[in-house]
Design a protein around this motif. Structure first.
Motif, short mmCIF file in Angstrom:
data_model
loop_
_atom_site.label_atom_id
_atom_site.label_comp_id
_atom_site.label_asym_id
_atom_site.label_seq_id
_atom_site.Cartn_x
_atom_site.Cartn_y
_atom_site.Cartn_z
N GLN A 213 36.90 99.97 35.52
CA GLN A 213 36.31 99.46 36.74
C GLN A 213 37.32 98.62 37.52
N ALA A 214 38.09 97.79 36.81
CA ALA A 214 39.10 96.97 37.47
C ALA A 214 40.16 97.84 38.12
N ARG A 215 40.58 98.90 37.45
CA ARG A 215 41.57 99.81 38.02
C ARG A 215 41.02 100.54 39.24
N LEU A 216 39.74 100.91 39.16
CA LEU A 216 39.11 101.58 40.30
C LEU A 216 39.07 100.66 41.51
N MET A 217 38.65 99.41 41.31
CA MET A 217 38.56 98.48 42.42
C MET A 217 39.93 98.18 43.00
N ALA A 218 40.96 98.10 42.14
CA ALA A 218 42.32 97.87 42.63
C ALA A 218 42.78 99.05 43.48
N ALA A 219 42.45 100.26 43.05
CA ALA A 219 42.83 101.45 43.83
C ALA A 219 42.12 101.48 45.18
N ILE A 220 40.84 101.06 45.20
CA ILE A 220 40.09 101.02 46.45
C ILE A 220 40.69 99.99 47.40
N ARG A 221 41.03 98.80 46.87
CA ARG A 221 41.64 97.77 47.71
C ARG A 221 42.97 98.24 48.29
N GLN A 222 43.77 98.91 47.47
CA GLN A 222 45.06 99.40 47.94
C GLN A 222 44.86 100.44 49.04
N ALA A 223 43.89 101.33 48.85
CA ALA A 223 43.62 102.35 49.86
C ALA A 223 43.15 101.71 51.18
N GLN A 224 42.33 100.67 51.08
CA GLN A 224 41.87 99.96 52.27
C GLN A 224 43.05 99.31 53.00
N GLN A 225 43.94 98.68 52.25
CA GLN A 225 45.10 98.03 52.85
C GLN A 225 46.01 99.03 53.52
N GLU A 226 46.21 100.17 52.88
CA GLU A 226 47.06 101.21 53.47
C GLU A 226 46.42 101.77 54.73
N GLN A 227 45.10 101.94 54.70
CA GLN A 227 44.40 102.46 55.88
C GLN A 227 44.49 101.47 57.04
N ALA A 228 44.30 100.18 56.74
CA ALA A 228 44.39 99.16 57.77
C ALA A 228 45.79 99.09 58.35
N ALA A 229 46.80 99.19 57.50
CA ALA A 229 48.19 99.16 57.97
C ALA A 229 48.50 100.35 58.84
N ALA A 230 47.98 101.52 58.46
CA ALA A 230 48.21 102.73 59.25
C ALA A 230 47.54 102.64 60.61
N GLN A 231 46.32 102.08 60.65
CA GLN A 231 45.62 101.94 61.92
C GLN A 231 46.34 100.96 62.84
#
Length: 256
Positions: A213-231
């Protein structure tokens, strides 16, 4: 109000293919070594392949769990909207009390979906626990075999070591994973009926769930950060780069 949807099937099975990489083996110091059973079990091929097989076997259950989770989220959002009297997109303590006291029919629907999801999860959890139970039994043999091979007289958990000049030199995880793979090249994912296990195995299973679960949440946070940076990078005039040929300001496309 934007909400983040998290797949329950991922929460159950995430990181099943993640390998725990142990430090390279060194000569053990004065007959002492360290071992982390959680890392050894999750690093074994049998664990990773077993969890993949479970995901395939219970794909229909996992799909339905995801569907029910999304339906629950929609019902919860409808309740929140209904009792958000001042429309500030959050519930005050008073609004929450009114919602809980309302006996709204949506509560019964949510409870029914929760019960259904738990029923769907039962065979998945049983299969996962059976995999871990099998590996735990062979882990005990792997400990004896590696201890004899490395001439180790004492094996501690890493958390039990107060200080070591070279912790990697004590680490037996890599050797234990190799031995566990040899002892358990494959693992059966169908538990017998009835199937009983120890409290210790159940505790290991819960720890594995927490790690995943911790690894999943870390992956989700990283994806959100990458999406925000791309936008942000895609907006004109941002990040110190002035826009050329100015055009009328437009709102960014709405997220779906």
């Amino acid at each position: 109000m934007k909400t983040l949807k998290i797949s329950l099937s991922l929460a159950l099975l995430a990181s099943a293919t993640t390998t725990f990489v142990a430090p390279a083996a060194h000569a053990q110091v004065a007959g002492i070594g360290t071992a982390d059973e959680l890392s050894v079990i999750m690093g074994s091929n049998a664990f990773q392949n077993g969890y993949k097989q479970i995901e395939t076997t219970f794909n229909a259950n996992l799909t339905l769990i995801d569907t029910r989770a999304q339906e629950m989220q929609q019902l919860q959002q409808q309740l929140a909207t209904k009792f958000d009297a001042n429309k500030d997109q959050q519930l005050s303590p008073e609004e929450q009390q009114k919602m809980q006291a309302s006996n709204d029919p949506a509560f019964a629907q949510i409870k029914a979906k929760e019960d259904e999801m738990q029923t769907l999860e039962l065979p998945i959890r049983a299969a996962q626990i059976f995999v871990i139970d099998t590996l735990d039994k062979n882990y005990q043999q792997a400990i004896k075999d590696v201890a004899a091979q490395k001439k180790v007289n004492l094996i501690l958990s890493p958390n039990s070591v107060l200080w070591a000049a070279n912790p990697d030199a004590l680490n037996l995880n890599a050797a234990l994973i190799t031995r566990l793979d040899a002892l358990t090249p494959t693992v059966n994912t169908t538990p017998p009926d009835p199937f009983n296990t120890s409290r210790r195995v159940l505790a290991i299973y819960e720890q594995i769930q927490e790690v995943q679960q911790a690894r999943l949440m870390a992956a989700i946070r990283q994806a959100q950060q990458e999406q925000a940076a791309a936008q942000q990078a895609g907006q004109p005039g941002q990040q110190g780069q002035p826009a050329t040929n100015p055009t009328p300001t437009q709102n960014p496309p709405e997220e779906r």
